[in-house]
Write an enzyme that holds these catalytic residues in place. Structure first.
Site, PDB file in Angstrom:
ATOM      1  N   ILE A 155       0.852  -1.048   0.015  1.00 50.79           N
ATOM      2  CA  ILE A 155      -0.041  -0.138   0.001  1.00 50.79           C
ATOM      3  C   ILE A 155       0.903   1.225   0.202  1.00 50.79           C
ATOM      4  CG2 ILE A 155      -1.788   1.470   1.336  1.00 50.79           C
ATOM      5  CD1 ILE A 155      -2.812  -1.403   2.261  1.00 50.79           C
ATOM      6  N   ARG A 234      -3.498   1.770  10.939  1.00 50.49           N
ATOM      7  CA  ARG A 234      -4.329   1.319  11.930  1.00 50.49           C
ATOM      8  C   ARG A 234      -4.200   2.547  12.992  1.00 50.49           C
ATOM      9  NH1 ARG A 234      -5.702  -2.401   9.338  1.00 50.49           N
ATOM     10  NH2 ARG A 234      -5.505  -4.452   9.398  1.00 50.49           N
ATOM     11  N   GLU A 263     -12.190   2.478  17.330  1.00 56.96           N
ATOM     12  CA  GLU A 263     -12.855   2.367  16.197  1.00 56.96           C
ATOM     13  C   GLU A 263     -14.201   1.482  16.424  1.00 56.96           C
ATOM     14  OE1 GLU A 263     -11.429   0.216  12.469  1.00 56.96           O
ATOM     15  OE2 GLU A 263     -10.257   2.048  12.812  1.00 56.96           O
ATOM     16  N   HIS A 295     -13.341   3.617   8.188  1.00 58.64           N
ATOM     17  CA  HIS A 295     -12.427   2.573   7.709  1.00 58.64           C
ATOM     18  C   HIS A 295     -12.976   2.081   6.377  1.00 58.64           C
ATOM     19  CE1 HIS A 295      -9.591  -0.682   9.557  1.00 58.64           C
ATOM     20  NE2 HIS A 295      -9.648  -0.988   8.290  1.00 58.64           N
ATOM     21  N   ALA A 297     -11.248   2.657   3.375  1.00 59.76           N
ATOM     22  CA  ALA A 297     -10.170   2.871   2.424  1.00 59.76           C
ATOM     23  C   ALA A 297     -10.265   1.540   1.588  1.00 59.76           C
ATOM     24  CB  ALA A 297      -8.698   2.980   2.993  1.00 59.76           C
ATOM     25  N   PHE A 298     -10.338   0.419   2.136  1.00 60.31           N
ATOM     26  CA  PHE A 298     -10.463  -0.985   1.501  1.00 60.31           C
ATOM     27  C   PHE A 298     -11.489  -1.039   0.551  1.00 60.31           C
ATOM     28  CE2 PHE A 298     -13.140  -1.918   4.632  1.00 60.31           C
ATOM     29  CZ  PHE A 298     -14.013  -2.935   4.191  1.00 60.31           C
TER      30      PHE A 298
END
Length: 332
Positions: A155, A234, A263, A295, A297-298
């Site tokens: 990444i 993270r 989170e 969360h 981004a994926f």
């Protein structure tokens, strides 16, 4: 063979159902996260499939072993939420998806960066209210800026290449420099120099004891005044309380986070009708120069396809006495 999913969302069911057809597993989906409170829901499944906020500690693993679970499959790359030693002790195999469309996370990082520095999120809301003023929307160019990248795995490497395309000077820190990135013009430097010299710093390293609270009052103070910080890796990499103080002093000019250290109590849930008791995230979101995504981004079609395919292949091969095709997929 049966698999029980935890922290399952509608999109998990959508992608896993499609890619389960060649395998024929009997899959049950639970929306709740895995932890001591729900582990006894396991009933006859050979494998459990978990995500980033599931609590797979020694207590949970002991119960899973009693119930005959043979595989803990993470449908993600990170595994800091799993007690690997406990899994080894109980003879449970643990596997993950070591990489999935690294460009998905890298591109989201760029999207967050551009949104922050060009204030497109504010412009969008302003124009919808028929306010066409440019006051307060002044940004800055990325071209010519120094971008610091902490962690140059798949990444981080993808992010480096994108930033080079913007005409930035890219410097990086990693315990294991990447020769291909060096040949592409990425300069590796000590962490202290990356922090001191960068206009923008993006975090792409794993969370472990050495990197926990990597960003703290000392490392923030070492950064250039007016720095922009982005974290799509993270949440525990950043001491949030210290970041808030840096924002208040204006030493930290912009902060973008797709991950947050607390989170698991917030992300992947609709809390629009709830009172959020986390004062820290509320304080963060009160800053006009902070951008938070949950969360996300994926979250692309390509990434979810690869996650489903690799996770099911890992489970299938392990339950048939074979090793997953990617050695990095095996954790215990």
């Amino acid at each position: 063979m049966k698999i029980l999913f935890f922290s399952a969302k509608p999109y998990d069911k959508q992608f896993f159902d499609v890619h389960n057809r060649p395998h024929g597993f009997e899959i049950e989906y639970l929306e709740t996260h895995l932890g001591p409170h729900i582990v006894n829901a396991v009933d006859g499944q050979e494998a459990v499939c978990v995500f980033v906020n599931d609590k797979v500690n020694a207590e949970v693993i002991a119960v899973l072993a009693e119930k005959g679970v043979k595989v803990i499959a993470l449908r993600c790359a990170g595994f800091n939420n799993v007690d690997l030693e406990a899994a080894r002790l109980h003879g449970i195999r643990v596997c993950r998806v070591p990489e999935y469309s690294p460009e998905a996370v890298a591109e989201h990082t760029v999207a967050m960066l551009l949104t922050l520095i060009r204030k497109t999120h504010k412009a969008y809301n302003r124009v919808r209210e028929q306010n066409f003023s440019l006051n307060g929307l002044l940004g800055f160019n990325l071209h010519g800026k120094t971008i610091g990248v902490v962690g140059t795995g798949k990444i981080g490497g993808a992010f480096c290449r994108i930033m080079k395309g913007f005409g930035c000077k890219v410097i990086a820190y990693d315990l294991y420099p990447n020769n291909e990135l060096q040949q592409a013009g990425i300069e590796y430097k000590p962490l202290e120099e990356v922090l001191r010299s960068s206009d923008v710093i993006s975090l792409h390293c794993p969370l472990n004891p050495a990197t926990h609270y990597l960003i703290n009052e000392n490392t923030l103070a070492a950064m250039k005044p007016g720095v922009t910080l982005i974290n799509t890796s993270r949440g525990g990499l950043i001491n949030t309380a210290h970041a808030i103080e840096a924002l208040k002093s204006k030493h930290l000019a912009n902060l973008a986070i797709d991950v947050y250290e607390q989170e698991e109590k917030l992300f992947f849930k609709d809390l629009s009708e709830s009172i959020i008791e986390d004062d820290t995230i509320q304080r963060l979101m009160s800053f006009p120069n902070v951008l938070v995504t949950a969360h996300q981004a994926f979250f692309t079609e390509e990434a979810l396809t690869e996650i489903a395919q690799v996770t099911l292949q890992n489970i299938d091969r392990i339950l048939h006495g074979q090793e997953p095709e990617q050695a990095a997929a095996v954790l215990a």
